[in-house]
Design an enzyme around this catalytic site. Structure first.
Site, PDB file in Angstrom:
ATOM      1  N   ASN A   1      16.589  53.584  48.431  1.00  7.86           N
ATOM      2  CA  ASN A   1      16.061  52.446  47.664  1.00  7.86           C
ATOM      3  C   ASN A   1      14.543  52.363  47.737  1.00  7.86           C
ATOM      4  OD1 ASN A   1      18.581  51.563  46.864  1.00  7.86           O
ATOM      5  ND2 ASN A   1      18.878  50.428  48.761  1.00  7.86           N
TER       6      ASN A   1
ATOM      7  N   LYS B   1      28.645  56.537  44.127  1.00  7.98           N
ATOM      8  CA  LYS B   1      28.542  55.137  43.692  1.00  7.98           C
ATOM      9  C   LYS B   1      28.963  55.079  42.235  1.00  7.98           C
ATOM     10  CE  LYS B   1      25.086  53.008  46.658  1.00  7.98           C
ATOM     11  NZ  LYS B   1      23.743  52.389  46.723  1.00  7.98           N
TER      12      LYS B   1
ATOM     13  N   HIS C   1      12.549  50.695  45.074  1.00  9.04           N
ATOM     14  CA  HIS C   1      13.476  49.963  44.212  1.00  9.04           C
ATOM     15  C   HIS C   1      13.435  48.446  44.413  1.00  9.04           C
ATOM     16  CE1 HIS C   1      14.827  53.971  43.354  1.00  9.04           C
ATOM     17  NE2 HIS C   1      15.778  53.557  42.537  1.00  9.04           N
TER      18      HIS C   1
ATOM     19  N   GLU D   1      12.530  59.388  40.434  1.00  4.54           N
ATOM     20  CA  GLU D   1      13.481  59.602  41.534  1.00  4.54           C
ATOM     21  C   GLU D   1      13.173  60.919  42.244  1.00  4.54           C
ATOM     22  OE1 GLU D   1      15.445  57.132  42.257  1.00  4.54           O
ATOM     23  OE2 GLU D   1      15.451  55.995  40.384  1.00  4.54           O
TER      24      GLU D   1
ATOM     25  N   HIS E   1      13.385  52.001  33.961  1.00  5.73           N
ATOM     26  CA  HIS E   1      13.727  52.011  35.379  1.00  5.73           C
ATOM     27  C   HIS E   1      12.749  52.911  36.166  1.00  5.73           C
ATOM     28  CE1 HIS E   1      16.141  51.770  38.975  1.00  5.73           C
ATOM     29  NE2 HIS E   1      16.242  53.085  39.022  1.00  5.73           N
TER      30      HIS E   1
ATOM     31  N   HIS F   1      13.151  46.763  41.086  1.00  2.00           N
ATOM     32  CA  HIS F   1      14.209  45.918  40.514  1.00  2.00           C
ATOM     33  C   HIS F   1      13.656  44.547  40.126  1.00  2.00           C
ATOM     34  CE1 HIS F   1      17.677  48.275  42.612  1.00  2.00           C
ATOM     35  NE2 HIS F   1      17.390  48.760  41.422  1.00  2.00           N
TER      36      HIS F   1
ATOM     37  N   ARG G   1      21.473  55.203  54.125  1.00  3.26           N
ATOM     38  CA  ARG G   1      21.476  55.370  52.659  1.00  3.26           C
ATOM     39  C   ARG G   1      20.438  54.466  52.000  1.00  3.26           C
ATOM     40  NH1 ARG G   1      26.644  56.766  48.805  1.00  3.26           N
ATOM     41  NH2 ARG G   1      25.438  56.850  46.885  1.00  3.26           N
TER      42      ARG G   1
ATOM     43  N   LYS H   1      19.852  64.184  48.718  1.00  5.79           N
ATOM     44  CA  LYS H   1      20.808  63.089  48.495  1.00  5.79           C
ATOM     45  C   LYS H   1      22.100  63.372  49.254  1.00  5.79           C
ATOM     46  CE  LYS H   1      22.727  59.583  45.864  1.00  5.79           C
ATOM     47  NZ  LYS H   1      22.772  58.749  44.701  1.00  5.79           N
TER      48      LYS H   1
ATOM     49  N   ARG I   1      45.015  53.994  40.878  1.00  2.51           N
ATOM     50  CA  ARG I   1      44.396  53.984  42.225  1.00  2.51           C
ATOM     51  C   ARG I   1      43.651  55.291  42.530  1.00  2.51           C
ATOM     52  NH1 ARG I   1      49.421  51.597  43.153  1.00  2.51           N
ATOM     53  NH2 ARG I   1      49.239  49.354  43.386  1.00  2.51           N
TER      54      ARG I   1
ATOM     55  N   GLU J   1      26.855  53.194  52.878  1.00  2.00           N
ATOM     56  CA  GLU J   1      25.665  52.357  53.069  1.00  2.00           C
ATOM     57  C   GLU J   1      25.903  51.260  54.112  1.00  2.00           C
ATOM     58  OE1 GLU J   1      23.351  52.150  49.295  1.00  2.00           O
ATOM     59  OE2 GLU J   1      23.117  50.050  49.836  1.00  2.00           O
TER      60      GLU J   1
HETATM   61  P1  NAD Z   1      21.555  56.834  30.324  1.00  2.00           P
HETATM   62  O1  NAD Z   1      22.843  57.289  30.852  1.00  2.00           O
HETATM   63  O2  NAD Z   1      21.534  55.558  29.561  1.00  2.00           O
HETATM   64  O3  NAD Z   1      20.931  57.986  29.429  1.00  2.00           O
HETATM   65  C1  NAD Z   1      19.695  57.760  28.776  1.00  2.00           C
HETATM   66  C2  NAD Z   1      19.762  58.111  27.286  1.00  2.00           C
HETATM   67  O4  NAD Z   1      19.741  59.525  27.148  1.00  2.00           O
HETATM   68  C3  NAD Z   1      21.027  57.642  26.587  1.00  2.00           C
HETATM   69  O5  NAD Z   1      20.703  57.221  25.303  1.00  2.00           O
HETATM   70  C4  NAD Z   1      21.878  58.905  26.531  1.00  2.00           C
HETATM   71  O6  NAD Z   1      22.821  58.898  25.470  1.00  2.00           O
HETATM   72  C5  NAD Z   1      20.829  59.953  26.320  1.00  2.00           C
HETATM   73  N1  NAD Z   1      21.156  61.310  26.779  1.00  2.00           N
HETATM   74  C6  NAD Z   1      21.818  61.670  27.894  1.00  2.00           C
HETATM   75  N2  NAD Z   1      21.787  62.987  28.062  1.00  2.00           N
HETATM   76  C7  NAD Z   1      21.103  63.490  27.007  1.00  2.00           C
HETATM   77  C8  NAD Z   1      20.701  64.796  26.630  1.00  2.00           C
HETATM   78  N3  NAD Z   1      20.940  65.843  27.394  1.00  2.00           N
HETATM   79  N4  NAD Z   1      20.022  64.944  25.480  1.00  2.00           N
HETATM   80  C9  NAD Z   1      19.692  63.870  24.714  1.00  2.00           C
HETATM   81  N5  NAD Z   1      20.009  62.604  25.041  1.00  2.00           N
HETATM   82  C10 NAD Z   1      20.706  62.424  26.181  1.00  2.00           C
HETATM   83  O7  NAD Z   1      20.460  56.672  31.481  1.00  2.00           O
HETATM   84  P2  NAD Z   1      20.301  57.346  32.918  1.00  2.00           P
HETATM   85  O8  NAD Z   1      18.887  57.108  33.273  1.00  2.00           O
HETATM   86  O9  NAD Z   1      20.845  58.701  32.961  1.00  2.00           O
HETATM   87  O10 NAD Z   1      21.215  56.443  33.843  1.00  2.00           O
HETATM   88  C11 NAD Z   1      20.932  55.079  34.099  1.00  2.00           C
HETATM   89  C12 NAD Z   1      22.142  54.462  34.750  1.00  2.00           C
HETATM   90  O11 NAD Z   1      22.420  55.114  35.980  1.00  2.00           O
HETATM   91  C13 NAD Z   1      22.000  52.983  35.086  1.00  2.00           C
HETATM   92  O12 NAD Z   1      23.140  52.300  34.640  1.00  2.00           O
HETATM   93  C14 NAD Z   1      21.923  52.936  36.599  1.00  2.00           C
HETATM   94  O13 NAD Z   1      22.461  51.758  37.140  1.00  2.00           O
HETATM   95  C15 NAD Z   1      22.747  54.144  36.959  1.00  2.00           C
HETATM   96  N6  NAD Z   1      22.455  54.728  38.288  1.00  2.00           N
HETATM   97  C16 NAD Z   1      23.499  54.975  39.101  1.00  2.00           C
HETATM   98  C17 NAD Z   1      23.280  55.553  40.340  1.00  2.00           C
HETATM   99  C18 NAD Z   1      24.446  55.871  41.218  1.00  2.00           C
HETATM  100  O14 NAD Z   1      24.221  56.263  42.368  1.00  2.00           O
HETATM  101  N7  NAD Z   1      25.651  55.746  40.738  1.00  2.00           N
HETATM  102  C19 NAD Z   1      21.975  55.895  40.730  1.00  2.00           C
HETATM  103  C20 NAD Z   1      20.928  55.644  39.853  1.00  2.00           C
HETATM  104  C21 NAD Z   1      21.174  55.064  38.615  1.00  2.00           C
HETATM  105  N1  GLY Z   2      21.024  55.562  44.006  1.00  2.00           N
HETATM  106  C1  GLY Z   2      21.143  55.045  45.335  1.00  2.00           C
HETATM  107  C2  GLY Z   2      22.341  55.508  46.050  1.00  2.00           C
HETATM  108  O1  GLY Z   2      23.069  56.344  45.580  1.00  2.00           O
HETATM  109  O2  GLY Z   2      22.599  55.025  47.128  1.00  2.00           O
END
Ligand code: NAD
Ligand code: GLY
Length: 358
Positions: free
Chosen positions: A245, A142, A248, A184, A265, A252, A241, A226, A120, A236
């Site tokens: 988007n 998130k 987006h 972003e 993305h 999306h 919040r 942020k 938990r 949200e």
């Molecule tokens: P990712 O985590 O897939 O990373 C992209 C690629 O870069 C991967 O292959 C990873 O292994 C590689 N990588 C990471 N750091 C590296 C480094 N320093 N050097 C070399 N390679 C490296 O992609 P991302 O764009 O970071 O994240 C996308 C994800 O984030 C999605 O799943 C999306 O839904 C999520 N997301 C979440 C939120 C949130 O608020 N929680 C917001 C936006 C996106």
């Molecule tokens: N990435 C959108 C949020 O954190 O709300």
């Protein structure tokens, strides 16, 4: 190094921008966690940064355990989380241990959801290594995973105890991933800070040159915006919040329509921001010069402002209506009224949207 605080009463936490992975242990040593940590990362990032992180934690007296998950969005699912639960049992992770996510948004979302749900809730630290994770996913709580039916359908709001951003990790990040994060970054300027938007425009020539002073400012500014948004509307529920988007809704839709293969993305969001700006113009909310400024900044950073290949209008509209953020039958769009200010339009006329997409 810059420190930004996310102020959420008992769930408040600092973001350190420009800190070094090798120094995280000495900071954590002073906090009240048991000296047990579980680091979650993938094989690619392990090779690059795990030894620095592990050494720093070990020097601070932590027993360091590692759980590797495969690289890629397709592993952002409940099977992976289940494997993390097993690892946590094996290593005796308790409610005062630390879960440390080392990686991009995929690792952060999975590790965060695992930390939110195991026992938990186990304290959680984000060490983001992509630009997108530094400016967006590591901040705000998130967490979650995908289902076969759609992205991020299972999750929890669960704030980290700390976000530790070592900008030098971006040196190994492929340019394509840096561009993803840049969409972003631009978004923050448009939604909240005209001065920041102009700073980006002025520094655009070396926007991909990871010179720490420029990047430190850029990343810190995004985290500040942020943090501000999250402080107003953590879960949200207040419509604030939702401004994150921006770009987006349309983004999306085209990602989904092209099976998450046609556009990254960041590219989809960049096109979405251009469409949203044009839509605001069509409705008479945003002047032509601002629309042009937005499109220009997007395109000089190497991001697209329009689709490479036409997609059927009907399909685009139906994908927009399927988006989980479309409430009822009303078309909600985050629209700019000037650079630095957006609002949520809760009833965009479909006719206007169609004209703009065409
Ligand atoms: P990712 O985590 O897939 O990373 C992209 C690629 O870069 C991967 O292959 C990873 O292994 C590689 N990588 C990471 N750091 C590296 C480094 N320093 N050097 C070399 N390679 C490296 O992609 P991302 O764009 O970071 O994240 C996308 C994800 O984030 C999605 O799943 C999306 O839904 C999520 N997301 C979440 C939120 C949130 O608020 N929680 C917001 C936006 C996106
Ligand atoms: N990435 C959108 C949020 O954190 O709300």
């Amino acid at each position: 190094m810059r420190k930004i605080k996310v102020k959420l009463a008992k769930r408040s936490y600092p973001i350190f921008v420009g800190s070094k992975i090798g120094n995280i242990g000495s900071y954590l040593k002073k906090q009240s966690f048991t000296k047990k940590a579980l680091v979650v990362t993938n094989p690619k990032i392990k090779k690059l940064y795990y030894s620095k992180l592990a050494l720093s934690l070990k020097k601070a007296g932590f027993e360091v355990n590692l759980s590797l998950i495969p690289d890629g969005e397709r592993y952002k699912n409940l099977d992976t989380v289940k494997k993390l639960y097993s690892a946590a049992v094996k290593y005796g992770i308790d409610r005062k241990s630390l879960v440390v996510s080392l990686g991009g948004g995929v690792i952060g979302d999975i590790a965060g959801f695992f930390a939110a749900t195991y026992l938990r809730g186990v304290p959680f630290v984000q060490v983001p290594t992509t630009l997108l994770a530094m400016v967006d996913s590591s901040v705000g709580g998130k967490t979650g995973v995908d289902l076969p039916q759609g992205k991020n359908l299972v999750g929890a709001f669960y704030q980290p105890k700390l976000v530790w951003i070592d900008i030098s990790t971006l040196k190994t990040l492929p340019k394509k991933e840096l561009r993803n994060g840049m969409a972003e970054v631009i978004k923050y300027g448009i939604i909240k800070d005209a001065g920041f938007f102009r700073f980006l425009t002025k520094n655009v020539d070396n926007i991909y040159d990871i010179k720490t002073p420029v990047y430190e400012k850029i990343i810190a500014k995004c985290c500040k915006i942020k943090a501000w948004v999250v402080e107003q509307d953590e879960k949200e529920t207040k419509g604030i919040r939702e401004i994150l988007n921006f770009g987006h809704t349309y983004g999306h839709a085209i990602e989904a329509l092209t099976g998450f293969k046609g556009y990254s993305h960041g590219e989809a969001v960049a096109i979405g921001m251009s469409i949203a700006a044009a839509l605001a113009g069509r409705i008479g909310l945003l002047g032509k010069s601002s629309i042009n400024e937005i499109k220009k900044l997007i395109s000089v950073t190497g991001l697209p402002t329009a689709l490479k290949k036409k997609l059927p209008l009907k399909k685009i509209l139906s994908a927009i209506y399927k988006d989980k953020k479309v409430l009822g039958k009303k078309l909600r769009f985050v629209l700019p009224i000037k650079i630095g200010k957006v609002f949520v339009h809760k009833g965009v006329e479909p006719k206007k949207l169609k004209e703009v997409i065409k």
